[in-house]
Design an enzyme around this catalytic site. Structure first.
Site, PDB file in Angstrom:
ATOM      1  N   HIS A 123      -7.573  -0.998   5.278  1.00 59.81           N
ATOM      2  CA  HIS A 123      -6.578  -0.105   5.912  1.00 59.81           C
ATOM      3  C   HIS A 123      -6.393   1.116   4.997  1.00 59.81           C
ATOM      4  O   HIS A 123      -6.434   2.260   5.454  1.00 59.81           O
ATOM      5  CB  HIS A 123      -5.279  -0.879   6.090  1.00 59.81           C
ATOM      6  CG  HIS A 123      -4.122  -0.088   6.625  1.00 59.81           C
ATOM      7  ND1 HIS A 123      -4.072   0.389   7.912  1.00 59.81           N
ATOM      8  CD2 HIS A 123      -2.961   0.306   6.022  1.00 59.81           C
ATOM      9  CE1 HIS A 123      -2.927   1.045   8.079  1.00 59.81           C
ATOM     10  NE2 HIS A 123      -2.237   1.009   6.955  1.00 59.81           N
ATOM     11  N   ASP A 164      -0.299  -3.948   6.072  1.00 59.65           N
ATOM     12  CA  ASP A 164      -0.957  -3.499   7.303  1.00 59.65           C
ATOM     13  C   ASP A 164      -2.429  -3.916   7.365  1.00 59.65           C
ATOM     14  O   ASP A 164      -3.241  -3.251   8.007  1.00 59.65           O
ATOM     15  CB  ASP A 164      -0.874  -1.965   7.413  1.00 59.65           C
ATOM     16  CG  ASP A 164       0.527  -1.483   7.756  1.00 59.65           C
ATOM     17  OD1 ASP A 164       1.414  -2.317   7.956  1.00 59.65           O
ATOM     18  OD2 ASP A 164       0.719  -0.252   7.810  1.00 59.65           O
ATOM     19  N   HIS A 184       1.309   3.905   2.031  1.00 52.88           N
ATOM     20  CA  HIS A 184       1.847   4.614   3.198  1.00 52.88           C
ATOM     21  C   HIS A 184       3.373   4.693   3.129  1.00 52.88           C
ATOM     22  O   HIS A 184       4.030   3.727   2.736  1.00 52.88           O
ATOM     23  CB  HIS A 184       1.397   3.935   4.491  1.00 52.88           C
ATOM     24  CG  HIS A 184      -0.035   4.237   4.844  1.00 52.88           C
ATOM     25  ND1 HIS A 184      -0.763   3.449   5.701  1.00 52.88           N
ATOM     26  CD2 HIS A 184      -0.849   5.251   4.457  1.00 52.88           C
ATOM     27  CE1 HIS A 184      -1.983   3.971   5.835  1.00 52.88           C
ATOM     28  NE2 HIS A 184      -2.064   5.055   5.081  1.00 52.88           N
ATOM     29  N   HIS A 188       0.845  -1.197   0.000  1.00 51.94           N
ATOM     30  CA  HIS A 188       0.000   0.000   0.000  1.00 51.94           C
ATOM     31  C   HIS A 188       0.877   1.242   0.000  1.00 51.94           C
ATOM     32  O   HIS A 188       2.099   1.144   0.125  1.00 51.94           O
ATOM     33  CB  HIS A 188      -1.008  -0.011   1.151  1.00 51.94           C
ATOM     34  CG  HIS A 188      -0.421   0.040   2.529  1.00 51.94           C
ATOM     35  ND1 HIS A 188       0.386  -0.944   3.053  1.00 51.94           N
ATOM     36  CD2 HIS A 188      -0.542   0.975   3.516  1.00 51.94           C
ATOM     37  CE1 HIS A 188       0.715  -0.627   4.290  1.00 51.94           C
ATOM     38  NE2 HIS A 188       0.175   0.540   4.605  1.00 51.94           N
TER      39      HIS A 188
HETATM   40 FE    FE Z   1       2.557   0.669   8.228  1.00 45.52          FE
HETATM   41 ZN    ZN Z   2      -0.117   1.489   6.562  1.00 43.84          ZN
END
Ligand code: FE
Ligand code: ZN
Length: 252
Positions: free
Chosen positions: A114, A133, A58, A56
């Site tokens: 998430h 996550d 992030h 992802h």
């Molecule tokens: Fe993380």
């Molecule tokens: Zn994350």
């Protein structure tokens, strides 16, 4: 010969993975916020990094993508909806797509919750899933962009469909605090108690700096079979039954 998984400690409690096809010596990096520890490990193993994979967008899973992509002249994979926000993304993936690392193959699960562009990489033959996550050992990620229904679908439908032996390579070393919550939710769960013992033993060896962590202090991977027994979120398919047990207990 199979898939070798190197766990590289990054930032404060992140896991970055270097996954190596033992037949070809080709490697892929999963979720890299820092380039230097990855380069050091790839050099030490003398492997050729050919792909950069992100679960992802992030920053703590993707910040080093551009630097690594440049160094290895490698494409960057992630969910196609994260185009524009996942650093360095060149190859957008969708549910059911496959990628290869040497002779090893992974299929993509789309598991938004998430974040809305979260994916997992499932290496069926190697019994390994890289799930960022979404699913943690004994826990799950926060719902930044999705709903509880989406997390239920990710954990209790898609990831729960994987065989018990599948090793769960998640994004953070959060296991000890997750287990404290699991024990609060299910105080009588023997598997949770047993895992707490195992994790306490491992974490007692923890290095002062996570960057210096060695495998003998790492609680990851667990397996999908473990998670079915200890993870309160993955077990929420049994929630009605649990609620009933708690209600009985509280009435005493
Ligand atoms: Fe993380
Ligand atoms: Zn994350």
């Amino acid at each position: 010969m199979g898939l070798q998984v190197e766990r590289i400690p990054t930032l404060g409690d992140n896991y970055t993975y270097l996954i190596v096809c033992e037949d070809s010596g080709e490697a892929a990096v999963v979720d890299a916020p820092e380039a230097e520890p990855v380069i050091a490990r790839a050099d030490a193993l003398d492997v050729k990094v050919t792909k950069i994979l992100s679960t992802h967008h992030h920053y703590d899973h993707s910040q080093a993508n551009p630097e690594l992509a440049k160094r290895y002249d490698a494409p960057v994979y992630g969910h196609r909806s994260d185009d524009g926000r996942l650093p360095g993304l060149t190859n957008g993936l969708e549910e059911g797509d496959t990628i290869t690392v040497g002779r090893q193959q992974a299929r993509i699960l789309f598991i938004p919750a998430h974040t809305k562009g979260h994916i997992a990489y499932v290496f069926d033959d190697a019994d390994a899933v890289f799930c960022g996550d979404t699913l943690f050992a004994a826990g799950c990620g926060r719902l930044f962009e999705g709903t509880p229904e989406m997390m239920y679908e990710a954990l209790c439908v898609k990831l729960a469909a994987l065989p018990d032996a599948t090793r769960v390579f998640c994004g953070h070393e959060y296991t000890a605090s997750n287990l404290a919550f699991a024990a609060h939710v299910e105080p009588d769960n023997e598997a949770v108690k047993k895992m707490i013992g195992r994790v306490e033993t491992l974490r007692a060896k923890a290095a002062a700096d996570w960057h210096d962590a060695t495998p003998d202090e790492m609680t990851v991977p667990t397996t999908i079979g473990d998670e079915r027994e200890i993870n309160p979120f993955m077990r929420s398919a049994n929630a009605a039954e649990l609620g009933e047990r708690r209600a009985q207990k509280d009435s005493f």
